[in-house]
Design an enzyme around this catalytic site. Sequence first.
Site, short mmCIF file in Angstrom:
data_model
loop_
_atom_site.label_atom_id
_atom_site.label_comp_id
_atom_site.label_asym_id
_atom_site.label_seq_id
_atom_site.Cartn_x
_atom_site.Cartn_y
_atom_site.Cartn_z
N ILE A 459 36.41 37.05 28.57
CA ILE A 459 35.46 37.52 29.59
C ILE A 459 35.78 38.95 30.00
O ILE A 459 35.33 39.43 31.03
CB ILE A 459 35.41 36.57 30.80
CG1 ILE A 459 36.74 36.52 31.55
CG2 ILE A 459 35.00 35.18 30.35
CD1 ILE A 459 36.65 35.71 32.86
N GLY A 460 36.56 39.63 29.18
CA GLY A 460 36.92 41.01 29.48
C GLY A 460 38.39 41.15 29.81
O GLY A 460 38.87 42.24 30.12
N GLU A 698 44.13 35.24 38.42
CA GLU A 698 43.83 34.95 39.83
C GLU A 698 44.84 35.59 40.77
O GLU A 698 44.47 36.07 41.84
CB GLU A 698 43.79 33.44 40.10
CG GLU A 698 43.34 32.56 38.97
CD GLU A 698 41.85 32.50 38.77
OE1 GLU A 698 41.09 32.65 39.74
OE2 GLU A 698 41.45 32.31 37.60
#
Length: 731
Positions: A459-460, A698
């Site tokens: 996702i990058g 995260e």
Amino acid sequence: MIKSENEKIVHQQPFVGQPLDRVDGRLKVTGMARYPAEFPMDQLAHAVIVQSTVALGHIKEIDTRAAEAAPGVLAVLTYLNAPSTIPLESASAAPLQNNRILYHGQHVAVIIAETLEQATFAATLVSIDYEEETPLLHFDEERATRTDPDAVRGEPDAALAVAAVSVKGTYTTPTQHHNAMAPFATIARWEEDNLTLHDTTQGIAGVRKVVAKIFGLSIEQVRVIAPFIGGAFGSGLRCWPHVVLSAMAARYVGRPVKLVLTREQMYTSIGYRPRTIQHVALGATRDGHLTTIIHEAIEPTAASDNYSEDPTESTHTLYASPNLRTSNRQDRLDVGSPTWMRGPGEAQGVFALETAIDELAYALEMDPIALRMINDPPVHPDTGQPWSSRALRECYQIGAERFGWERRTPAPRSMRDGKTLIGWGVASGLYPYFRAPAEARIRIFADGSALIQTAATDIGTGTYTIMTQIAADALGIPPGQIRCELGDSLLPASPSQGGSVLAASVGSAVQAAAQASVQQVLTLIQHDETSPLYGASSENVIVSDGRIICKDNPSQYETYTDILKRHGLDEIETSGRAAPGDEREQFGTGVFGAKFAEVRVDIDLGRIQVTRMLSVIAAGRILNEKTARSQIIGGTVGGVGMALFEQTFMDETTGHIVNANLADYVLPVHADIPPIEVLFFDQPDTNLNPLGIKGIGEVAIVGVAPAIGNAIYHATGRRVRDLPITLDKLL
Ligand code: MOS
């Protein structure tokens, strides 16, 4: 397919740990990387969604005649003519199944037309008459109900009553949206009963499973493809109704259909970070030992769905305290579903806890880092398990030195520069460690190149690059000769890219597959008398530079090319699988970091500028310092947004989101972002997996907002417990 551009450092093993440039960088900057909306397709039709303008009730009448008659329109689907689907547990995945309206922005019709413009115009012609009911839209903590029983250690309330020093506060965080750069898109194409979806998703397997279930198909009948997506931050972790609508529309018109959410629909269709109200109380001895922690969190969720997260989870791992109580409650509203957003739960929960800890430090007249150090738990506070690794202490030590913490004068408003108040603050970041089963395939070709295949999406974050590095070391093949294929459900199964699990999960599988490849090549030559490595086993060879080399005598070696050619093979293919063991039973686990912030606040205007940010991250082995740093920088920018700018406003009478655009939803821009420094405490944690990886996505954001809030308090003497900290709250 990706090929490394890093020719200059190709001959320096090991590759894991090197700051390799992104192997997909060139594809991205030249526009060759294909995003979900960019797959060309013959006969492609375009879909545009019509959404409910009321929050609760039902459709009395829907008039689609004008839309159907508009130029280029192929079909208009509503609950009246949409194919029925197999119901799921969660009401919000399968759209158009009845006339019930459960939230503002619910998809109530889809227009399919020859062009996007025609579909967009026709969507304005659908006329809907609603029977409205009074929706519950006001977030009310009194109404909220428990999601789980309270988690209690010792006698938390009694301990608070007798604590020598205590602090107590209510902290609130707002609704936030992910705001991925690329609008979410799906292209759906049916061939007979087989469905292919090009979709903006973080989890190919999840979309495949939900769509198969809804349409009554086998898993094999659904293929999901997502080699590149333009950001997601958690909003791509579910199969949302528009994905199902795309497939429904394509089947209905018998043509491939593309559906791209508008920017405004990005605020109504793919979830959001739920707001929170949190009550925190801390008690401590005079010398700063925590005696009790009480943390109560309340969040809204959708009445029609079942999303929940736990903002108090980190409170169980951050500090040693004999007494503790956490509770998590939800208020069910007539709104679209919230969902995971970077550091889901932790980002909000740690803001409350780490602000309260700062307040306690002032109440005790202690340095906030010193307070954290003396309460750093030597073992997991709930279970007594030893830490697999923790190193939060080291993060603070390294960070304090780098930041110049000793030069900080403790009193609020004590550091200034003319009419500017300067403040320094810290907070801890943390996130649980998880790992999921994953599979990968490695193919080595006779030309000496190799291919990695797994269904994971990038996702990058740098997945293409780090998987290439892991395979390069395990195969002894330079990254420039390795391609990596990701993002296709036909490839070996992988977990979602979410919850910071991917690097450890898929990295372990890629390593296992690569090791199996080497083993297979060795079996070819072990009994081959013509080979210089005749009789060799895995213990007495090394792999490097496309060769298998005798450890004791490096002049004896063979290339993969020679071996495959001599055996008449075009390629060899092996699979690898990796799954978590019992490490979470054996150890206390988690990913940790120390966040340092400097702010400057204008004494007259209250204008806040973040002028320095430092993150020191302990996340096990850092596979690639460059992509890892980018992750932390991105999360830090998200944290600045959370601290100072971002909030979604909903009109509580209608459920309408009033700032659903990038002008009114305020995000940090370049001028808001200071130099961001990132240091890693790079310590492989092989208690968790052979590569020693933890995961960093995260932990990047968690703790940034409280570090900034604590710096603002230090600068101004004003404690703001309500995010975002806008200047009006300082005046
Ligand atoms: Mo993350 S919220 O798991 O994309």
